[in-house]
Design a protein around this motif. Sequence first.
Motif, short mmCIF file in Angstrom:
data_model
loop_
_atom_site.label_atom_id
_atom_site.label_comp_id
_atom_site.label_asym_id
_atom_site.label_seq_id
_atom_site.Cartn_x
_atom_site.Cartn_y
_atom_site.Cartn_z
N LEU A 64 5.75 -0.48 42.24
CA LEU A 64 4.29 -0.41 42.24
C LEU A 64 3.88 1.00 41.81
O LEU A 64 4.49 1.99 42.26
N SER A 65 2.87 1.08 40.99
CA SER A 65 2.36 2.38 40.53
C SER A 65 1.04 2.12 39.83
O SER A 65 0.84 1.02 39.30
N ASN A 66 0.17 3.10 39.78
CA ASN A 66 -1.06 2.92 38.99
C ASN A 66 -0.72 2.76 37.52
O ASN A 66 -1.49 2.20 36.76
N ASN A 67 0.43 3.32 37.10
CA ASN A 67 0.90 3.14 35.72
C ASN A 67 2.20 2.35 35.76
O ASN A 67 3.27 2.91 36.04
N MET A 68 2.11 1.06 35.48
CA MET A 68 3.27 0.17 35.61
C MET A 68 4.38 0.52 34.62
O MET A 68 5.50 0.05 34.76
N HIS A 69 4.08 1.34 33.60
CA HIS A 69 5.10 1.67 32.60
C HIS A 69 5.84 2.97 32.90
O HIS A 69 6.84 3.28 32.27
N PHE A 70 5.31 3.74 33.86
CA PHE A 70 5.83 5.10 34.07
C PHE A 70 7.33 5.13 34.39
O PHE A 70 8.07 5.97 33.87
N ALA A 71 7.78 4.21 35.24
CA ALA A 71 9.17 4.29 35.72
C ALA A 71 10.21 3.84 34.68
O ALA A 71 11.41 4.07 34.85
N VAL A 336 8.51 3.45 53.26
CA VAL A 336 8.14 4.33 52.15
C VAL A 336 6.63 4.55 52.13
O VAL A 336 5.88 3.87 52.83
N THR A 337 6.22 5.50 51.29
CA THR A 337 4.80 5.74 51.07
C THR A 337 4.47 5.28 49.66
O THR A 337 5.13 5.71 48.71
N ALA A 338 3.47 4.42 49.54
CA ALA A 338 2.97 4.05 48.20
C ALA A 338 1.90 5.06 47.83
O ALA A 338 1.29 5.69 48.70
N GLY A 339 1.62 5.20 46.53
CA GLY A 339 0.70 6.24 46.09
C GLY A 339 1.45 7.57 46.03
O GLY A 339 2.68 7.60 46.07
N GLY A 340 0.71 8.66 45.93
CA GLY A 340 1.36 9.97 45.84
C GLY A 340 0.93 10.69 44.57
O GLY A 340 -0.13 10.38 44.01
N ILE A 341 1.76 11.59 44.10
CA ILE A 341 1.40 12.41 42.93
C ILE A 341 1.18 11.49 41.73
O ILE A 341 2.07 10.71 41.36
N SER A 342 -0.01 11.58 41.15
CA SER A 342 -0.36 10.66 40.07
C SER A 342 0.55 10.86 38.86
O SER A 342 0.80 12.00 38.43
N THR A 343 0.99 9.75 38.30
CA THR A 343 1.86 9.81 37.12
C THR A 343 1.07 10.27 35.89
O THR A 343 1.68 10.67 34.90
N ASP A 344 -0.27 10.23 35.97
CA ASP A 344 -1.10 10.65 34.82
C ASP A 344 -0.76 12.07 34.38
O ASP A 344 -0.83 12.38 33.19
#
Length: 391
Positions: A64-71, A336-344
Amino acid sequence: MRRTFDAIVLGAGGAGLMCAAQAGQRGRKVLLIDHADQPGKKILISGGGRCNFTNIHTAPDRYLSNNMHFAKSALGRYAPDDFIALVDRHRIAWHEKTLGQLFCDGSARQIVAMLMEECARGQVRISLGKPIGEVDHADGQFRVRCGGEEMVAPALVIATGGPSIPKMGASGFAYDLARKFGLEIVEPRPALVPLTLGDGDSLFQSLSGVAADVVARCGKSAFREAALFTHKGLSGPAILQISSYWRPGREIGIDFLPSAAENWLRDAKRARPKTHFHTLLGELLPGRLAEALTKRLGLWGELANMPDRTLEKAERQLADWMFRPDGTEGFAKAEVTAGGISTDGLSSRTMEARTVPGLYAIGEAVDVTGWLGGYNFQWAWASGWAAGQML
Ligand code: FDA
């Protein structure tokens, strides 16, 4: 006293250890700092002490991430096979438990020892048990005060994780530091966490300790695994998984009989009309759960006396029983913690901050959260590895 390094890594968890070892083995002079008195504390307690160190089904859509492509980039370049090869080189025996989850045969201590050996190979200096003081950045150098000393390096890695399980030394330090350097934070929230039910669901709270194989759904996400009733609400793998997708106010749907064929209740009525509804349910579900569901449905008596329409409705309800959790058990119980330092603000290839050259963020501190089952460690290894190639 002032000491200079090529890179300073803050946080000796899975991500920080991997990153420091990689950079050290590439010939960099690396300092790894943690306020805890030993490295890898979460590794030690993970997987019931056996560390579910990766998942062979790792894929970006399991994060899960605000940017699904980041990982994608890091997970693609450092895959489960790479970590398995490392584990094999260290002669650590492992097995697949279920759903692609790999565990040590022996102990999670072997994984920490392996990572420490890798750090030793890279001559990583390690400072434990001292709080990190002031961190600042000027003239292309990061300065970190720790234990009365000033450490200086052109690269700084934030690997201090998220705030889940604060009693183990987890903190929001990563977010404070990231904000200081102008990075955005995606609102952190507990994930892989038990859900709590309000008083309206007291019937189910009386089922504390009962477990069943279910499908738990929230929106378009669904997981088939065990659910466990607790005195506060719901837990177990299916619930922990779905909790990462849940938001306050939303409902969770539970299919209590995921293996049942369509019209199974009507068919049972034809085949065994004298059978009582709760007896039939009790053949498929734990007795206490069967009783509680029968009570909620108000279907006491023989199947023969129940109209087909009533049975069809009951079947639909049992396949999509709605719960509206009133919350979660919070960061104290969240895996775990969801969210955090924005991948933007980060490069997906290197984990470096776009606006602050030399600053990196890796692991759980970043807004990338995996499913239950070894996915989070795989992200820690992969993101740590990616940054470690750049320092
Ligand atoms: P992590 O939290 O591991 O490390 C951060 C480090 O930073 C810690 O050593 C901490 O002491 C340090 N730190 C924090 N604040 C600091 C500060 N202010 N100053 C200095 N140091 C600071 N995942 C998985 O894939 N398989 C599994 O089996 C499990 N099991 C599991 C069980 C339990 C009980 C929990 C709580 C979690 C898991 N997880 C898991 C999740 C997994 O543990 C987690 O995703 C990784 O440990 C994240 O690694 P990081 O290195 O990013 O952070």
